[in-house]
Motif scaffolding. Sequence first.
Motif, mmCIF file in Angstrom:
data_model
loop_
_atom_site.group_PDB
_atom_site.id
_atom_site.type_symbol
_atom_site.label_atom_id
_atom_site.label_comp_id
_atom_site.label_asym_id
_atom_site.label_seq_id
_atom_site.Cartn_x
_atom_site.Cartn_y
_atom_site.Cartn_z
ATOM 1 N N GLU A 45 0.822 -1.207 0.000
ATOM 2 C CA GLU A 45 0.000 0.000 0.000
ATOM 3 C C GLU A 45 0.862 1.266 0.000
ATOM 4 O OE1 GLU A 45 -0.494 -2.590 1.933
ATOM 5 O OE2 GLU A 45 -2.560 -3.258 1.573
ATOM 6 N N VAL A 46 2.026 1.222 0.642
ATOM 7 C CA VAL A 46 2.929 2.369 0.655
ATOM 8 C C VAL A 46 3.496 2.611 -0.744
ATOM 9 C CG1 VAL A 46 5.140 3.241 1.535
ATOM 10 C CG2 VAL A 46 3.492 2.161 3.096
ATOM 11 N N PHE A 47 3.874 1.536 -1.428
ATOM 12 C CA PHE A 47 4.366 1.675 -2.805
ATOM 13 C C PHE A 47 3.272 2.224 -3.716
ATOM 14 C CE2 PHE A 47 7.379 -1.461 -1.113
ATOM 15 C CZ PHE A 47 8.579 -0.899 -1.520
ATOM 16 N N ASP A 48 2.044 1.778 -3.490
ATOM 17 C CA ASP A 48 0.926 2.280 -4.301
ATOM 18 C C ASP A 48 0.685 3.766 -4.045
ATOM 19 O OD1 ASP A 48 0.591 -0.270 -5.303
ATOM 20 O OD2 ASP A 48 -1.051 -0.790 -3.932
ATOM 21 N N LEU A 49 0.797 4.177 -2.776
ATOM 22 C CA LEU A 49 0.657 5.591 -2.446
ATOM 23 C C LEU A 49 1.744 6.422 -3.133
ATOM 24 C CD1 LEU A 49 -0.167 5.824 1.375
ATOM 25 C CD2 LEU A 49 -1.514 6.752 -0.520
ATOM 26 N N TYR A 50 2.968 5.929 -3.076
ATOM 27 C CA TYR A 50 4.074 6.651 -3.713
ATOM 28 C C TYR A 50 3.840 6.765 -5.211
ATOM 29 C CZ TYR A 50 8.693 8.027 -5.259
ATOM 30 O OH TYR A 50 9.732 8.699 -5.851
ATOM 31 N N GLU B 212 4.300 -6.336 -13.142
ATOM 32 C CA GLU B 212 3.071 -7.070 -12.842
ATOM 33 C C GLU B 212 2.104 -6.260 -11.987
ATOM 34 O OE1 GLU B 212 1.600 -11.199 -10.643
ATOM 35 O OE2 GLU B 212 3.473 -10.228 -10.055
ATOM 36 N N LEU B 213 2.613 -5.501 -11.024
ATOM 37 C CA LEU B 213 1.750 -4.784 -10.080
ATOM 38 C C LEU B 213 1.275 -3.428 -10.600
ATOM 39 C CD1 LEU B 213 3.694 -5.587 -6.776
ATOM 40 C CD2 LEU B 213 1.800 -6.850 -7.824
ATOM 41 N N ASP B 214 1.690 -3.068 -11.799
ATOM 42 C CA ASP B 214 1.343 -1.770 -12.387
ATOM 43 C C ASP B 214 0.032 -1.901 -13.153
ATOM 44 O OD1 ASP B 214 1.497 0.832 -13.270
ATOM 45 O OD2 ASP B 214 3.106 0.458 -14.712
ATOM 46 N N GLY C 54 5.767 -9.683 -9.698
ATOM 47 C CA GLY C 54 5.972 -9.102 -8.376
ATOM 48 C C GLY C 54 6.600 -7.725 -8.387
ATOM 49 N N MET C 55 6.756 -7.127 -9.573
ATOM 50 C CA MET C 55 7.440 -5.837 -9.680
ATOM 51 C C MET C 55 6.450 -4.680 -9.691
ATOM 52 S SD MET C 55 10.652 -6.487 -9.709
ATOM 53 C CE MET C 55 10.266 -7.878 -8.621
ATOM 54 N N ASN C 56 6.916 -3.549 -9.145
ATOM 55 C CA ASN C 56 6.177 -2.290 -9.202
ATOM 56 C C ASN C 56 6.635 -1.459 -10.391
ATOM 57 O OD1 ASN C 56 4.375 -1.799 -6.732
ATOM 58 N ND2 ASN C 56 6.255 -2.589 -5.776
ATOM 59 N N HIS C 57 5.765 -0.574 -10.837
ATOM 60 C CA HIS C 57 6.123 0.474 -11.792
ATOM 61 C C HIS C 57 7.404 1.140 -11.299
ATOM 62 C CE1 HIS C 57 4.833 3.750 -14.661
ATOM 63 N NE2 HIS C 57 5.700 4.415 -13.908
ATOM 64 N N GLY C 58 8.358 1.325 -12.193
ATOM 65 C CA GLY C 58 9.614 1.966 -11.802
ATOM 66 C C GLY C 58 10.682 0.992 -11.355
#
Length: 295
Positions: free
Chosen positions: A12-17, A231-233, A261-265
């Motif tokens: 959730e913190v990564f999503d907020l960022y 994947e998470l983007d 399992g990766m975030n955008h960026g």
Amino acid sequence: MKPLKKEQISQEVFDLYHDYAHNKIDRRKFMEKLSVYAVGGITLGSLMSFMSPRYIDSLLVQPNDVRLKSDYITYNSPKGGGTIRGLLSKPANHSEKLPGVVVVHENRGLNPYIEDVGRQTALDGFISIAPDALSPLGGYPGNDDDGRALQSQRGKDEMLEDFIAAFNFLKAHPDCNGNIGVVGFCFGGWISNMMAVKVPELLAAVPYYGSQPNNEDAAIIKTPLLLHFAELDTRVNAGWPEYEAILKANNVPYEVHFYQGMNHGFHNTSTPRYDKEAAELSWKRTIDFFKEKLA
């Protein structure tokens, strides 16, 4: 207090960022929402510090690397912002003409991470140009928050013209063999897709987690594409099935990779979204693709 580790931070913190970095919420709202996760010995200050870019510690290629000739130049973008500043990099002591790569920044101007990508591209055997679309507004201001605010003052189609002009600059450069590709990240991923639409001579485009063109524009593309997604983007990924269907229908050569399992960026070395394994694998694929298509 010990430095925070990635595994201590919830998704959730990564999503907020992500929302904050893409101007979905302002700094006040970001900090307000982030404070909810400042528990169990984790302070708001430590969270903010952890999520903020760390450029000095994260460069892969130093600006003074003796293997490179890397200098700031200016070129003209008559349909865009006029005089544009960029970092031009090439291998040192290399006499033969090289294929060229335009390196396109995110939504915050030419920051140290993107300059680093430009230098890395040159070390991998290309002449690269990393333009700063904030040039008409004074250039990258030294921090990403102000950079995002400045970039929001420019139209994306006008900025697209600045990167098309960079293609033309490389095309005419005496050290370039005329075979040119583009790689871009986030906003730069959209630019990479759109250069495939707008520049028929472009030989390769590599969008990293970039938004897709509209269907009418997508149908124009002939340029080979290598597409990297996290994947998470989910926001960016939602547009891929429709885009892929158009590419298939028009027999456009493309290769796509989703990094689990990766975030955008995930390629950005300066933030905790960075993943070394995924970044290095995606970059190897990128360079192999350029070497094939720009030969």
